[in-house]
Scaffold this motif. Structure first.
Motif, short mmCIF file in Angstrom:
data_model
loop_
_atom_site.label_atom_id
_atom_site.label_comp_id
_atom_site.label_asym_id
_atom_site.label_seq_id
_atom_site.Cartn_x
_atom_site.Cartn_y
_atom_site.Cartn_z
N UNK A 746 0.77 -1.12 -0.14
CA UNK A 746 0.20 -0.08 -0.16
C UNK A 746 0.88 1.33 0.00
N UNK A 747 0.50 2.35 -0.76
CA UNK A 747 1.18 3.52 -0.56
C UNK A 747 1.05 4.12 0.75
N UNK A 748 2.48 4.57 1.30
CA UNK A 748 2.68 4.94 2.49
C UNK A 748 3.55 6.20 2.28
N UNK A 749 3.00 7.53 2.33
CA UNK A 749 3.83 8.59 2.15
C UNK A 749 4.72 9.13 3.18
N UNK A 750 5.07 8.43 4.10
CA UNK A 750 5.82 8.79 5.33
C UNK A 750 6.27 7.57 5.83
N UNK A 751 6.12 7.62 7.28
CA UNK A 751 6.69 6.50 7.83
C UNK A 751 6.14 5.21 7.42
N UNK A 752 6.96 4.13 7.63
CA UNK A 752 6.44 2.57 6.96
C UNK A 752 5.76 2.02 7.93
N UNK A 753 4.65 1.57 7.64
CA UNK A 753 3.83 0.57 8.30
C UNK A 753 4.23 -0.85 8.22
N UNK A 754 5.32 -1.01 7.52
CA UNK A 754 5.91 -2.53 7.11
C UNK A 754 7.20 -2.65 7.71
N UNK A 755 7.41 -3.69 8.40
CA UNK A 755 8.88 -3.71 8.98
C UNK A 755 9.64 -4.69 8.30
N UNK A 756 9.42 -4.75 6.94
CA UNK A 756 10.27 -5.78 6.18
C UNK A 756 11.83 -5.76 6.28
N UNK A 757 12.39 -4.66 6.22
CA UNK A 757 13.62 -4.48 6.23
C UNK A 757 14.31 -3.94 7.55
N UNK A 758 13.31 -3.61 8.58
CA UNK A 758 13.80 -3.23 9.73
C UNK A 758 13.90 -1.54 9.55
N UNK A 759 14.13 -1.31 11.03
CA UNK A 759 14.57 0.31 11.16
C UNK A 759 13.36 1.13 10.57
N UNK A 760 13.69 2.39 10.08
CA UNK A 760 12.78 3.33 9.63
C UNK A 760 12.83 3.15 8.16
N UNK A 761 13.25 1.96 7.47
CA UNK A 761 13.35 1.95 5.96
C UNK A 761 12.10 1.90 5.43
N UNK A 762 11.63 2.91 4.46
CA UNK A 762 10.65 2.83 3.64
C UNK A 762 10.73 3.60 2.27
N UNK A 763 10.49 2.66 1.33
CA UNK A 763 10.28 3.12 -0.07
C UNK A 763 8.70 3.09 -0.62
N UNK A 764 7.90 3.06 0.18
CA UNK A 764 6.69 2.82 -0.41
C UNK A 764 5.73 4.13 -0.41
N UNK A 765 6.67 5.30 -0.78
CA UNK A 765 5.69 6.50 -1.10
C UNK A 765 6.53 7.58 -0.92
N UNK A 766 7.31 7.79 0.14
CA UNK A 766 8.01 9.23 0.35
C UNK A 766 8.75 9.46 -1.17
N UNK A 767 9.34 10.81 -1.17
CA UNK A 767 10.30 11.52 -2.07
C UNK A 767 11.64 11.03 -1.33
N UNK A 768 12.38 10.43 -2.06
CA UNK A 768 13.95 10.17 -1.70
C UNK A 768 14.66 11.07 -2.80
N UNK A 769 15.70 11.75 -2.28
CA UNK A 769 16.31 12.86 -2.90
C UNK A 769 17.41 12.14 -3.85
N UNK A 770 17.98 11.10 -3.64
CA UNK A 770 19.00 10.51 -4.33
C UNK A 770 18.38 10.01 -5.77
N UNK A 771 17.29 9.46 -5.74
CA UNK A 771 16.62 8.61 -6.85
C UNK A 771 15.98 9.85 -7.65
N UNK A 772 15.66 10.85 -7.08
CA UNK A 772 15.24 11.84 -7.92
C UNK A 772 16.21 12.82 -8.59
N UNK A 773 17.41 12.91 -7.88
CA UNK A 773 18.56 13.40 -8.33
C UNK A 773 19.16 12.81 -9.79
#
Length: 885
Positions: A746-773
């Motif tokens: 599911x799209x999650x624009x901020x903090x991750x609701x899923x702990x698949x990778x642990x920690x605060x990892x979340x690529x399920x919706x937020x804007x990440x500067x490196x990929x954008x660059x």
């Protein structure tokens, strides 16, 4: 910088190299189960000696972390002396590790000749227990509970504590502390400017012995530490000097007798617990502080001045080198003013004419990048074997993943992603850091880009380490991209002068790594590269690192695309070098051939039963491959399906004529002829347009279809950049079942609701500067080839048709808009916190988060990720040259 780079003067000897956190790291973990957070928690940090480094609040140390300076504080209420920033360990936070203090990196120069930091210190008791309990109560579907949420900053009841450093010479550092009472009532404050020696003597090695500091009159004098001269710390005024030792308090932590009479937590026990015997009455020790106390009236500024400088060998303790007769005379404040003006003038020189708000964001981004250069020490061999005077490490350690990296020996200053949340190197992060460094410090950019490829770090098979929690994880191979960009940025800034020696040296190391990638990660032997930590953790419906329970595995479209991008970046380097050295032309052929193979793998079947490209949806998807050979798309539109866009390059006529191998259809005619499906090759590789030859994984028709989704505000395009996952999955989550495995995305624009990778990892919706660059740079490469012949709607369905260059600028404007003040005077990264948005003492303090809310731009994740988020400075540079209106 010139004196530093040519070895004339050691301006890099001292810097803001003291990490913000050392506890809770793998290096300090000597447990059997490898749980670093529980093995060395924050509660141990004040009482337990570190083995591999040190930490402190906005502190400094020499480049080998032998001698450290930092500031400790006490407000008369706290149960713990504030010596280091506080945050939750990974098991405590509802979204992983989570810094709770507020501090800011305001100024820094490449030589650390001027540095300024700010810490916001509450006047009420710090709510340690409340922060731990509330975050522990909240689930992953709730936001983190932050210090500001407790109301502790209400009515301005806090101190702004600024700490400035200015160098009179490489070994003469002026220190100025300014504490300001922002509250409505008088409030007490204790400051303890602290100097200490990293403990290198407790581990039983003959070359390290305890050497205490002592007072010589009013001067605190340190011993010489190897090649580091004796230093003295001077205070302008009088104070009570406290002494203890940087030793573990075994009695407090482990219920065992202490082996030394004075311990690391001596100042805490003396000041807060009123334990008079906690400090050394003989006024000597390996940790010392000046105790200064004052009751500040509302609005009052209290200034403390110190000076840390090398002691001249011929007159120890009296005549430090290069010092005037009055160390705190008129020249003291004059030097701070001069160094600050030099910093501002240098930033103006690098990018002249920026608007005031852009200048603030630009300078702060690069200052944070420089503040995150930290000392990193770790000998994996010694970590595995243990030390002579300590118990042997548990045998489980010899079977850990890190045991394969015995020869890794780190003793360097490394640009860290976030020196509290990620106080260690992260390989692919470091490449973005290095590119950002090129804006202000090309020498450091080059050094950092190659550091992990030196023999002290590289494995015998040429793999480079990922990060200390999993050294063997394969990170996205962007080293060649970083090298080429650093080379290009420096050449542009230096009016065409190019460092070809750096390019040649880097290529030799990158070729070794390229061999590892080609031989290790193509597990299936069909040019499909997958597995490992490819940068986009927690983005897929299943964890892509591991096979599923029925034996199926996921073949990642981004894995193959990363390799294709690597081939093209190495090709660009070889082409550049071949202009003057023809022998590099041979390498070009290899990279062209490899790229063609990878392009075919990603786009054409060649007898296989699947493609990564789904013609129905017009997008690249991961594919699940079952043990029986059957396959299926995992139809989740995420940035992993955009990674093929990164593999693009074009060459002009002169270059192609000089290097005929670039003309794929001619030079590889035999290869094209032998393919079972030559039509795709002939139609999409070796295309000429505007007198340029294009290499790309993404043919024109597919590029158009991808752009429709990329610039669709209902999918990827947010007001603040490109989301990591399409917004369509907000109301229509994607579900997939494979055997016993069934998951939902599911799209999650901020903090991750899923702990698949642990920690605060979340690529399920937020804007990440490196990929954008990276996407912006790729769009500009396509634009260079297609020009006005290729236009897109930006945004999709808006009727606003622009070429890809104009689209890239519009995208950069959205990303920079995360930090700029908008028409209402608000900065998106600050979210809805009124204090941050409107208070004059907060609203212009910029933090560069790990990622940003996919709908409103609020900063999320690590709060000082001024490594890859510092690339916003590069975007500001380009937008200044090419205004978008």
């Amino acid at each position: 910088m010139a004196e530093r780079d040519c070895g004339h003067a050691p301006w890099s000897l001292w810097g803001s190299y003291l990490p913000d956190r050392q506890w809770g790291t793998v290096r300090e973990d000597y447990s059997a189960d490898g749980d670093a957070w529980r093995s060395f928690p924050h509660d141990h940090a004040r009482s337990r000696v570190y083995r591999w480094g040190e930490d402190g609040l906005l502190g400094i140390c020499d480049e080998q972390c032998r001698l450290c300076f930092s500031l400790a504080l006490w407000n008369g209420q706290d149960p713990i002396l504030k010596e280091r920033p506080f945050g939750l360990g990974n098991p405590e936070g509802n979204h992983g590790e989570d810094l709770k203090d507020y501090y800011f990196h305001i100024a820094n120069t490449p030589t650390h000749s001027f540095m300024r930091g700010l810490y916001k210190y509450p006047q009420a008791r710090f709510p340690y227990e409340q922060l731990v309990e509330e975050n522990g109560r909240r689930g992953r579907d709730q936001p983190e509970y932050e210090l500001v949420d407790t109301g502790i900053f209400n009515e301005g009841r806090y101190f702004d504590v600024f700490i400035d450093y200015a160098k009179a010479s490489p070994t003469d550092l002026l220190i100025r502390i300014r504490a300001i009472n922002r509250g409505p009532e008088a409030a007490p404050l204790s400051l303890l400017p602290t100097l200490w020696l990293r403990n290198t003597w407790a581990w039983g090695y003959p070359d390290a012995v305890r050497q205490p500091m002592q007072l010589a009159g009013e001067r605190l004098v340190t011993p010489a530490l190897g090649e580091l001269a004796s230093y003295e710390l001077l205070l302008n005024g009088s104070a009570q000097w406290l002494f203890t030792d940087n030793e573990t308090n075994n009695a407090r932590l482990f219920g065992q007798p202490n082996t030394t009479p004075f311990q690391k937590d001596g100042f805490h026990r003396f000041l807060i617990e009123d334990e008079q015997g906690a400090i050394n009455p003989a006024a000597e020790g390996t940790k010392a502080a000046a105790l200064l106390q004052h009751n500040l009236a509302p609005g009052e500024t209290w200034t403390v001045e110190l000076r840390l400088r090398a002691v001249a060998e011929h007159d120890a303790g009296r005549n430090p080198e290069g010092a005037d007769s009055d160390p705190f005379g008129e020249s003291f404040n004059a030097l701070f003013e001069a160094r600050e003006q030099e910093w501002l003038a240098y930033m103006e020189h690098r990018v002249p004419g920026l608007a005031a708000d852009d200048r603030l964001v630009h300078n702060t981004a690069l200052s944070g990048l420089l503040w995150c250069k930290k000392y990193y020490g770790w000998s994996v061999q010694r970590w595995l074997e243990g030390d002579p005077t300590h118990p042997a490490p548990p045998p489980e350690r010899l079977h850990s993943e890190a045991a394969q990296w015995r020869r890794l020996h780190a003793h360097d200053i490394i640009a860290m992603p976030d020196a509290w949340e990620y106080p260690y190197f992260c390989q692919w992060d470091l490449m973005f850091h290095a590119v950002s460094f090129a804006i202000v410090d090309p020498a450091t950019a080059k050094q950092q880009s190659m550091l992990l490829r030196t023999p002290h770090y590289t494995a015998p098979n040429a793999q480079t380490p990922a990060y200390e929690w999993a050294l063997s994880d394969p990170n996205p191979p962007i080293g060649a991209w970083a090298v080429m960009r650093i080379f290009q940025i420096e050449r542009k800034q230096a009016d065409g002068t190019a460092d070809f020696a750096y390019l040649r040296s880097a290529l030799r190391k990158l070729l070794l790594e390229y061999g590892w990638w080609a031989n290790r990660n193509d597990r299936s032997g069909d040019n499909v590269f997958e597995g490992g930590f490819l940068g986009l953790d927690n983005i897929a419906v299943f964890d892509r690192r591991f096979p599923l329970s029925d034996g199926s595995h996921i073949e990642q479209c981004d894995g193959t695309a990363w390799m294709a991008s690597l081939s093209l970046n190495l090709l660009n380097i070889a082409v550049e070098l071949s202009r003057d050295e023809v022998e590099y032309a041979d390498l070009c052929e290899r990279f062209v051939y490899d790229f063609v193979q990878l392009a075919i793998t990603l786009n054409a079947s060649l007898g296989r039963s699947y493609l990564n490209w789904d013609e129905q949806d017009g997008f690249y998807y991961d594919v699940i491959k079952r043990p029986d050979g059957s396959t299926d798309f995992l139809r989740t539109r995420s940035v992993s399906g955009l990674i093929p866009l990164l593999a693009v390059a074009s060459f002009d006529v002169e270059t192609v004529e000089r290097l005929p191998v670039l003309d794929v259809l001619k030079s590889l005619a035999w290869f094209v002829h032998e393919r079972t499906s030559p039509t795709w090759l002939q139609a999409n590789l070796g295309r000429w347009h505007n007198d340029r030859l294009l290499f790309t994984l993404v043919p024109e028709d597919r590029l158009r279809r991808i752009c429709e989704r990329l610039f669709d505000e209902d999918e990827f395009l947010s007001p603040y950049g490109i989301r990591a996952l399409s917004k369509v999955y907000e109301d229509n989550p994607y579900r997939y079942t494979e055997g016993a495995d069934s998951e939902e995305l599911r799209y999650s624009p901020a903090d991750s609701p899923v702990a698949m990778f642990g920690g605060n990892s979340n690529w399920r919706g937020p804007v990440w500067m490196p990929i954008n660059f990276l996407l912006i740079e790729s769009l500009q490469k396509f634009a260079h080839f297609y020009g006005d012949s290729f236009k897109v709607e930006f945004p999709t369905r808006s009727g606003n048709w622009v070429n890809l260059w104009e689209a890239s600028l519009q995208l950069q404007s959205r990303l920079v808009g995360i930090f700029r003040r908008d028409a209402l005077g608000r900065r998106a990264f600050n979210g809805d916190v009124d204090l941050f948005q409107n208070d004059p003492h907060w609203r212009d303090l910029i933090l560069f988060n790990e990622y940003f809310h996919g709908d409103n731009g609020r900063g999320v994740g690590a709060s000082h990720q001024t490594g890859w988020s510092a690339v916003v400075a590069k975007m500001i540079n380009q937008l200044h040259r090419y205004p978008t209106g």
